[in-house]
Design an enzyme around this catalytic site. Structure first.
Site, mmCIF file in Angstrom:
data_model
loop_
_atom_site.group_PDB
_atom_site.id
_atom_site.type_symbol
_atom_site.label_atom_id
_atom_site.label_comp_id
_atom_site.label_asym_id
_atom_site.label_seq_id
_atom_site.Cartn_x
_atom_site.Cartn_y
_atom_site.Cartn_z
ATOM 1 N N THR A 68 39.979 40.675 -10.543
ATOM 2 C CA THR A 68 39.735 42.125 -10.490
ATOM 3 C C THR A 68 39.056 42.554 -9.189
ATOM 4 O O THR A 68 39.041 43.734 -8.860
ATOM 5 C CB THR A 68 38.800 42.558 -11.639
ATOM 6 O OG1 THR A 68 37.520 41.937 -11.420
ATOM 7 C CG2 THR A 68 39.342 42.135 -12.999
ATOM 8 N N ARG A 95 32.194 37.772 -6.973
ATOM 9 C CA ARG A 95 33.333 38.688 -7.017
ATOM 10 C C ARG A 95 34.414 38.050 -7.870
ATOM 11 O O ARG A 95 34.893 36.968 -7.551
ATOM 12 C CB ARG A 95 33.822 38.910 -5.586
ATOM 13 C CG ARG A 95 34.819 39.993 -5.449
ATOM 14 C CD ARG A 95 35.170 40.229 -4.000
ATOM 15 N NE ARG A 95 36.056 39.214 -3.458
ATOM 16 C CZ ARG A 95 36.729 39.354 -2.324
ATOM 17 N NH1 ARG A 95 36.577 40.442 -1.597
ATOM 18 N NH2 ARG A 95 37.519 38.407 -1.887
ATOM 19 N N ASP A 109 31.499 28.947 -0.011
ATOM 20 C CA ASP A 109 32.107 27.612 -0.002
ATOM 21 C C ASP A 109 31.820 26.880 1.303
ATOM 22 O O ASP A 109 31.561 25.679 1.315
ATOM 23 C CB ASP A 109 33.620 27.719 -0.215
ATOM 24 C CG ASP A 109 33.979 28.036 -1.652
ATOM 25 O OD1 ASP A 109 33.126 27.835 -2.538
ATOM 26 O OD2 ASP A 109 35.105 28.499 -1.891
ATOM 27 N N ASP A 163 35.711 31.711 3.029
ATOM 28 C CA ASP A 163 34.749 31.972 1.945
ATOM 29 C C ASP A 163 33.370 31.475 2.377
ATOM 30 O O ASP A 163 33.135 30.272 2.511
ATOM 31 C CB ASP A 163 35.206 31.264 0.666
ATOM 32 C CG ASP A 163 34.352 31.689 -0.523
ATOM 33 O OD1 ASP A 163 34.901 32.288 -1.452
ATOM 34 O OD2 ASP A 163 33.118 31.431 -0.497
HETATM 35 O O1 LIG Z 1 32.580 42.932 -0.426
HETATM 36 P P1 LIG Z 1 33.136 42.153 -1.568
HETATM 37 O O2 LIG Z 1 34.630 42.378 -1.719
HETATM 38 O O3 LIG Z 1 32.401 42.341 -2.844
HETATM 39 O O4 LIG Z 1 33.079 40.613 -1.155
HETATM 40 C C1 LIG Z 1 31.971 40.048 -0.560
HETATM 41 C C2 LIG Z 1 31.282 39.107 -1.498
HETATM 42 O O5 LIG Z 1 32.090 37.937 -1.688
HETATM 43 C C3 LIG Z 1 31.309 36.788 -1.360
HETATM 44 O O6 LIG Z 1 30.642 36.286 -2.462
HETATM 45 P P2 LIG Z 1 31.410 35.459 -3.601
HETATM 46 O O7 LIG Z 1 31.927 36.359 -4.669
HETATM 47 O O8 LIG Z 1 32.430 34.558 -2.956
HETATM 48 O O9 LIG Z 1 30.239 34.619 -4.247
HETATM 49 P P3 LIG Z 1 29.486 33.345 -3.631
HETATM 50 O O10 LIG Z 1 28.533 33.871 -2.599
HETATM 51 O O11 LIG Z 1 28.809 32.747 -4.802
HETATM 52 O O12 LIG Z 1 30.526 32.432 -3.036
HETATM 53 C C4 LIG Z 1 30.349 37.313 -0.320
HETATM 54 O O13 LIG Z 1 29.264 36.469 -0.115
HETATM 55 C C5 LIG Z 1 29.998 38.665 -0.862
HETATM 56 O O14 LIG Z 1 28.943 38.644 -1.816
HETATM 57 O O1 LIG Z 2 36.395 37.106 3.624
HETATM 58 C C1 LIG Z 2 35.642 37.028 2.630
HETATM 59 C C2 LIG Z 2 35.632 38.009 1.623
HETATM 60 C C3 LIG Z 2 34.791 37.871 0.575
HETATM 61 N N1 LIG Z 2 33.976 36.792 0.516
HETATM 62 C C4 LIG Z 2 33.977 35.833 1.462
HETATM 63 O O2 LIG Z 2 33.218 34.854 1.389
HETATM 64 N N2 LIG Z 2 34.815 35.982 2.499
HETATM 65 MG MG LIG Z 3 32.208 32.822 -2.279
#
Ligand SMILES: O=P(O)(O)OC[C@H]1O[C@H](OP(=O)(O)OP(=O)(O)O)[C@H](O)[C@@H]1O
Ligand SMILES: O=c1cc[nH]c(=O)[nH]1
Ligand SMILES: [Mg+2]
Length: 209
Positions: A108, A104, A203, A200
Protein backbone atom coordinates in the site's frame (compact mmCIF):
# COMPACT_ATOMS: atom_id res chain seq x y z
CA UNK A 1 5.76 27.75 3.79
CA UNK A 2 8.84 26.16 5.39
CA UNK A 3 12.13 26.48 3.57
CA UNK A 4 13.79 23.66 1.64
CA UNK A 5 17.57 23.73 2.06
CA UNK A 6 19.60 21.54 -0.31
CA UNK A 7 23.17 21.15 0.90
CA UNK A 8 25.62 22.53 -1.55
CA UNK A 9 28.92 21.51 -0.04
CA UNK A 10 31.66 19.55 -1.82
CA UNK A 11 32.28 17.27 1.18
CA UNK A 12 28.62 16.28 1.31
CA UNK A 13 28.40 15.77 -2.46
CA UNK A 14 31.55 13.63 -2.41
CA UNK A 15 30.37 11.42 0.43
CA UNK A 16 26.90 11.08 -1.07
CA UNK A 17 28.39 9.64 -4.27
CA UNK A 18 29.86 6.73 -2.31
CA UNK A 19 26.68 6.33 -0.26
CA UNK A 20 24.77 5.91 -3.54
CA UNK A 21 27.26 3.44 -5.05
CA UNK A 22 25.86 -0.10 -4.82
CA UNK A 23 29.37 -1.48 -4.29
CA UNK A 24 29.72 0.37 -0.97
CA UNK A 25 29.29 -2.18 1.84
CA UNK A 26 27.42 -1.70 5.13
CA UNK A 27 30.44 -0.69 7.21
CA UNK A 28 31.48 2.13 4.88
CA UNK A 29 27.84 3.06 4.21
CA UNK A 30 27.22 3.53 7.95
CA UNK A 31 30.37 5.61 8.36
CA UNK A 32 29.47 7.86 5.44
CA UNK A 33 25.86 8.36 6.58
CA UNK A 34 27.15 9.31 10.02
CA UNK A 35 29.62 11.79 8.53
CA UNK A 36 27.03 13.44 6.29
CA UNK A 37 24.61 13.74 9.23
CA UNK A 38 27.39 15.44 11.21
CA UNK A 39 28.02 17.91 8.39
CA UNK A 40 24.30 18.58 8.03
CA UNK A 41 24.06 19.36 11.77
CA UNK A 42 26.15 22.43 11.06
CA UNK A 43 23.53 23.87 8.67
CA UNK A 44 20.49 22.72 10.66
CA UNK A 45 21.71 24.54 13.76
CA UNK A 46 22.61 27.77 11.95
CA UNK A 47 19.69 29.70 13.51
CA UNK A 48 20.19 28.63 17.14
CA UNK A 49 19.97 31.70 19.38
CA UNK A 50 23.07 32.95 21.17
CA UNK A 51 23.60 34.97 24.34
CA UNK A 52 26.63 36.66 25.83
CA UNK A 53 28.42 35.40 28.92
CA UNK A 54 31.32 36.97 30.80
CA UNK A 55 34.59 35.05 30.61
CA UNK A 56 38.20 35.80 31.27
CA UNK A 57 40.84 35.00 28.65
CA UNK A 58 44.50 34.86 29.70
CA UNK A 59 44.63 38.49 28.53
CA UNK A 60 41.43 40.18 29.73
CA UNK A 61 37.81 39.94 30.77
CA UNK A 62 35.41 39.81 27.83
CA UNK A 63 31.92 38.93 26.76
CA UNK A 64 31.55 35.97 24.44
CA UNK A 65 28.64 34.04 22.93
CA UNK A 66 27.17 30.68 23.94
CA UNK A 67 24.08 28.86 22.71
CA UNK A 68 21.14 30.26 24.59
CA UNK A 69 19.84 27.22 26.46
CA UNK A 70 17.83 25.88 23.54
CA UNK A 71 16.46 22.42 24.27
CA UNK A 72 16.89 20.09 21.34
CA UNK A 73 15.41 16.71 20.50
CA UNK A 74 16.67 14.33 17.84
CA UNK A 75 13.95 12.05 16.46
CA UNK A 76 15.11 9.23 14.18
CA UNK A 77 12.44 7.42 12.17
CA UNK A 78 13.27 3.73 12.65
CA UNK A 79 15.06 1.95 11.28
CA UNK A 80 17.04 3.94 8.78
CA UNK A 81 16.99 7.21 10.74
CA UNK A 82 19.17 5.51 13.37
CA UNK A 83 22.09 5.78 10.97
CA UNK A 84 22.04 9.57 11.32
CA UNK A 85 21.77 9.80 15.13
CA UNK A 86 25.43 9.48 16.12
CA UNK A 87 26.54 12.09 13.59
CA UNK A 88 24.00 14.59 14.92
CA UNK A 89 24.82 13.77 18.56
CA UNK A 90 28.52 14.30 17.96
CA UNK A 91 27.71 17.98 17.27
CA UNK A 92 24.72 18.25 19.65
CA UNK A 93 25.69 16.06 22.63
CA UNK A 94 23.08 17.52 24.99
CA UNK A 95 20.12 16.71 22.73
CA UNK A 96 17.59 14.14 23.90
CA UNK A 97 16.68 11.35 21.51
CA UNK A 98 13.14 10.14 20.79
CA UNK A 99 12.31 7.21 18.52
CA UNK A 100 9.41 6.83 16.11
CA UNK A 101 9.09 3.35 14.58
CA UNK A 102 7.48 3.28 11.15
CA UNK A 103 7.79 1.08 8.14
CA UNK A 104 6.32 1.58 4.73
CA UNK A 105 3.96 -1.23 3.74
CA UNK A 106 5.43 -2.50 0.45
CA UNK A 107 1.97 -3.05 -1.10
CA UNK A 108 0.00 0.00 0.00
CA UNK A 109 3.07 2.26 0.55
CA UNK A 110 1.25 3.52 3.68
CA UNK A 111 3.36 4.04 6.83
CA UNK A 112 2.70 1.55 9.65
CA UNK A 113 3.53 2.65 13.21
CA UNK A 114 5.14 0.13 15.58
CA UNK A 115 6.99 2.20 18.20
CA UNK A 116 7.04 5.66 19.73
CA UNK A 117 9.12 6.81 22.71
CA UNK A 118 9.72 10.53 23.07
CA UNK A 119 11.30 12.87 25.64
CA UNK A 120 8.61 13.85 28.19
CA UNK A 121 9.03 17.56 27.48
CA UNK A 122 8.79 17.17 23.71
CA UNK A 123 6.54 20.25 23.43
CA UNK A 124 9.34 22.47 24.76
CA UNK A 125 12.02 21.21 22.42
CA UNK A 126 13.20 22.09 18.97
CA UNK A 127 12.91 18.72 17.23
CA UNK A 128 15.13 17.45 14.43
CA UNK A 129 13.48 14.52 12.65
CA UNK A 130 15.95 12.22 10.90
CA UNK A 131 15.33 9.86 7.99
CA UNK A 132 17.78 9.23 5.15
CA UNK A 133 14.96 8.89 2.59
CA UNK A 134 12.00 11.15 1.80
CA UNK A 135 10.25 9.20 -0.97
CA UNK A 136 6.43 9.51 -1.13
CA UNK A 137 6.69 11.52 2.09
CA UNK A 138 4.16 9.27 3.85
CA UNK A 139 6.52 8.17 6.64
CA UNK A 140 7.86 11.63 7.46
CA UNK A 141 4.38 13.13 7.31
CA UNK A 142 3.08 10.51 9.77
CA UNK A 143 6.08 10.93 12.10
CA UNK A 144 5.59 14.70 12.21
CA UNK A 145 1.88 14.16 12.88
CA UNK A 146 2.79 12.01 15.93
CA UNK A 147 5.06 14.74 17.23
CA UNK A 148 2.45 17.44 16.75
CA UNK A 149 -0.22 15.23 18.41
CA UNK A 150 2.08 15.16 21.45
CA UNK A 151 2.42 18.94 21.50
CA UNK A 152 5.54 19.60 19.43
CA UNK A 153 5.49 22.93 17.61
CA UNK A 154 9.06 23.44 16.46
CA UNK A 155 10.15 20.76 13.99
CA UNK A 156 12.80 20.41 11.29
CA UNK A 157 13.14 17.45 8.92
CA UNK A 158 16.61 16.27 7.87
CA UNK A 159 17.01 13.73 5.05
CA UNK A 160 19.90 12.58 2.88
CA UNK A 161 17.92 12.16 -0.33
CA UNK A 162 14.46 13.46 -1.19
CA UNK A 163 12.18 12.97 -4.16
CA UNK A 164 10.30 16.07 -5.36
CA UNK A 165 7.06 14.18 -4.62
CA UNK A 166 7.99 13.76 -0.95
CA UNK A 167 9.00 17.38 -0.52
CA UNK A 168 5.61 18.47 -1.92
CA UNK A 169 3.75 16.20 0.51
CA UNK A 170 5.58 17.66 3.53
CA UNK A 171 5.21 21.22 2.29
CA UNK A 172 1.46 20.73 1.96
CA UNK A 173 0.89 18.75 5.18
CA UNK A 174 3.38 20.63 7.37
CA UNK A 175 4.08 24.09 5.95
CA UNK A 176 5.71 25.11 9.25
CA UNK A 177 8.49 22.51 8.91
CA UNK A 178 11.83 23.38 7.30
CA UNK A 179 13.35 20.56 5.23
CA UNK A 180 17.11 20.00 4.99
CA UNK A 181 18.32 17.54 2.34
CA UNK A 182 21.75 16.56 1.07
CA UNK A 183 20.27 16.08 -2.42
CA UNK A 184 16.96 16.35 -4.25
CA UNK A 185 16.76 13.54 -6.80
CA UNK A 186 14.82 13.17 -10.02
CA UNK A 187 11.71 11.09 -9.26
CA UNK A 188 10.19 7.94 -7.78
CA UNK A 189 10.12 4.65 -9.71
CA UNK A 190 7.11 2.29 -9.98
CA UNK A 191 7.87 0.86 -6.51
CA UNK A 192 8.19 4.34 -5.02
CA UNK A 193 11.98 4.06 -4.68
CA UNK A 194 13.95 7.23 -5.28
CA UNK A 195 15.75 7.48 -8.66
CA UNK A 196 18.76 7.49 -8.76
CA UNK A 197 18.65 7.28 -4.93
CA UNK A 198 20.65 4.76 -2.94
CA UNK A 199 18.29 1.76 -2.76
CA UNK A 200 16.78 0.73 0.58
CA UNK A 201 18.53 2.77 3.25
CA UNK A 202 17.60 0.46 6.16
CA UNK A 203 18.78 -2.67 4.36
CA UNK A 204 22.04 -1.04 3.33
CA UNK A 205 22.73 0.29 6.84
CA UNK A 206 21.99 -2.94 8.64
CA UNK A 207 22.89 -5.54 5.99
CA UNK A 208 19.36 -6.95 5.73
CA UNK A 209 17.43 -7.67 2.57
O1 LIG B 1 8.65 8.61 2.04
P1 LIG B 1 8.17 7.20 2.13
O2 LIG B 1 7.54 6.75 0.83
O3 LIG B 1 7.30 6.93 3.31
O4 LIG B 1 9.46 6.27 2.22
C1 LIG B 1 10.53 6.56 3.03
C2 LIG B 1 10.61 5.60 4.18
O5 LIG B 1 11.01 4.31 3.69
C3 LIG B 1 12.18 3.90 4.41
O6 LIG B 1 11.85 3.17 5.54
P2 LIG B 1 11.35 1.65 5.44
O7 LIG B 1 9.87 1.58 5.31
O8 LIG B 1 12.14 0.93 4.38
O9 LIG B 1 11.70 1.10 6.88
P3 LIG B 1 13.15 0.73 7.47
O10 LIG B 1 13.81 2.03 7.81
O11 LIG B 1 12.84 -0.10 8.65
O12 LIG B 1 13.90 -0.03 6.41
C4 LIG B 1 12.84 5.20 4.76
O13 LIG B 1 13.80 5.07 5.76
C5 LIG B 1 11.68 6.07 5.12
O14 LIG B 1 11.26 5.94 6.47
O1 LIG C 1 14.35 4.93 -2.30
C1 LIG C 1 13.86 4.62 -1.19
C2 LIG C 1 12.50 4.83 -0.89
C3 LIG C 1 12.03 4.48 0.32
N1 LIG C 1 12.88 3.92 1.22
C4 LIG C 1 14.18 3.69 0.95
O2 LIG C 1 14.93 3.19 1.80
N2 LIG C 1 14.63 4.05 -0.26
MG1 LIG D 1 13.79 0.05 4.53
Amino acid sequence: MGKVVEMNHPLIKHKLTFIRDKNTGSKEFRELVKEVAMLMAYEVTRDLPLRDIEIETPITKTKSEVISGKKLGIIPILRAGLGMVDGMLSILPAAKVGHVGLYRDPETLEPVEYYCKLPTDVEERELIVLDPMLATGGSAKAAINFLKDRGATNIKLVCLIAAPEGIKVIEEAHPDVDIYVAAIDEKLNDHAYIVPGLGDAGDRLFGTK
